[in-house]
Scaffold this motif. Structure first.
Motif, mmCIF file in Angstrom:
data_model
loop_
_atom_site.group_PDB
_atom_site.id
_atom_site.type_symbol
_atom_site.label_atom_id
_atom_site.label_comp_id
_atom_site.label_asym_id
_atom_site.label_seq_id
_atom_site.Cartn_x
_atom_site.Cartn_y
_atom_site.Cartn_z
ATOM 1 N N LEU A 113 0.819 -1.214 0.000
ATOM 2 C CA LEU A 113 0.000 0.000 0.000
ATOM 3 C C LEU A 113 0.853 1.265 0.000
ATOM 4 O O LEU A 113 0.383 2.332 -0.384
ATOM 5 N N LEU A 114 2.094 1.141 0.411
ATOM 6 C CA LEU A 114 2.987 2.300 0.425
ATOM 7 C C LEU A 114 3.392 2.733 -0.984
ATOM 8 O O LEU A 114 3.943 3.811 -1.163
ATOM 9 N N ALA A 115 3.102 1.912 -2.004
ATOM 10 C CA ALA A 115 3.413 2.268 -3.388
ATOM 11 C C ALA A 115 2.469 3.351 -3.928
ATOM 12 O O ALA A 115 2.794 4.018 -4.902
ATOM 13 N N TRP A 116 1.310 3.507 -3.306
ATOM 14 C CA TRP A 116 0.351 4.534 -3.732
ATOM 15 C C TRP A 116 0.687 5.856 -3.041
ATOM 16 O O TRP A 116 1.302 5.870 -1.975
ATOM 17 N N PRO A 117 0.219 6.975 -3.608
ATOM 18 C CA PRO A 117 0.396 8.251 -2.907
ATOM 19 C C PRO A 117 -0.216 8.160 -1.505
ATOM 20 O O PRO A 117 -1.316 7.644 -1.326
ATOM 21 N N GLN A 118 0.526 8.653 -0.530
ATOM 22 C CA GLN A 118 0.095 8.603 0.861
ATOM 23 C C GLN A 118 -0.617 9.899 1.249
ATOM 24 O O GLN A 118 -0.194 10.988 0.876
ATOM 25 N N HIS A 119 -1.700 9.743 1.987
ATOM 26 C CA HIS A 119 -2.476 10.873 2.490
ATOM 27 C C HIS A 119 -2.465 10.786 4.012
ATOM 28 O O HIS A 119 -2.629 9.710 4.574
ATOM 29 N N ARG A 120 -2.275 11.917 4.661
ATOM 30 C CA ARG A 120 -2.275 11.967 6.132
ATOM 31 C C ARG A 120 -3.507 12.740 6.591
ATOM 32 O O ARG A 120 -3.808 13.804 6.052
ATOM 33 N N VAL A 121 -4.204 12.186 7.588
ATOM 34 C CA VAL A 121 -5.367 12.870 8.141
ATOM 35 C C VAL A 121 -5.351 12.770 9.659
ATOM 36 O O VAL A 121 -4.987 11.739 10.222
#
Length: 156
Positions: free
Chosen positions: A31-39
């Motif tokens: 899953l780290l291969a996709w752009p990461q979003h922080r919320v």
């Protein structure tokens, strides 16, 4: 002389299945291969009160879109009939509609969190995070399966 190998923590996987061109098994490192979003999320938990956490991971929409949902291009708005069932390793379930996460409709920034409060979820598995939910009931921990279903029939 027998040597034992060091214990390796198992890496949890989530199975993507259903009406997908490319079903898959994904781990948190995948899953780290996709752009990461922080919320930053606050939600009410029935057993432990108000929770405050920082989650990071890819959008559920991005991951499922990459798996190739079987939308019928000849049917106008076909994607609106698809449901997404999420199952946690502990047996908890949640159901979302594709329209809820689709940028053309609900645009909900639903995450498949790979970390919580900067702690990786490799062993536990990803967590479903719905930042817009006041109640944490749909925050499914340790996701084991996600099924995309567009095959149900309407009631008449």
């Amino acid at each position: 002389m027998s040597r034992s190998l060091p214990a390796v923590d198992p890496v949890a996987e989530v199975a993507l299945s259903g009406d997908l061109a490319r079903p898959a098994r994904l781990s948190v490192p995948d899953l780290l291969a996709w752009p990461q979003h922080r919320v930053q999320v606050s939600f009410e938990c029935a057993t432990s009160g108000i929770q405050h956490h920082c989650f990071a991971g890819p959008l559920l929409h991005d991951v499922l879109s990459d798996a190739g949902p079987a939308f019928d291009p000849t049917r106008r708005k076909d994607r609106l009939r698809f449901l997404i069932a999420v199952t946690g390793a502990d047996g908890h379930h949640a159901v979302l509609s594709w329209a809820e996460i689709d940028p053309d409709f609900g645009r909900a920034s639903v995450l498949l969190a790979a970390s919580v409060d900067d702690t990786p979820l490799d062993g536990a598995g990803p967590q479903l995070v719905l930042p817009q939910d006041r109640c944490g009931a749909r925050h499914i921990s340790g996701i084991s399966a996600i099924r995309v279903d567009g095959g149900y029939t309407a009631w008449t």
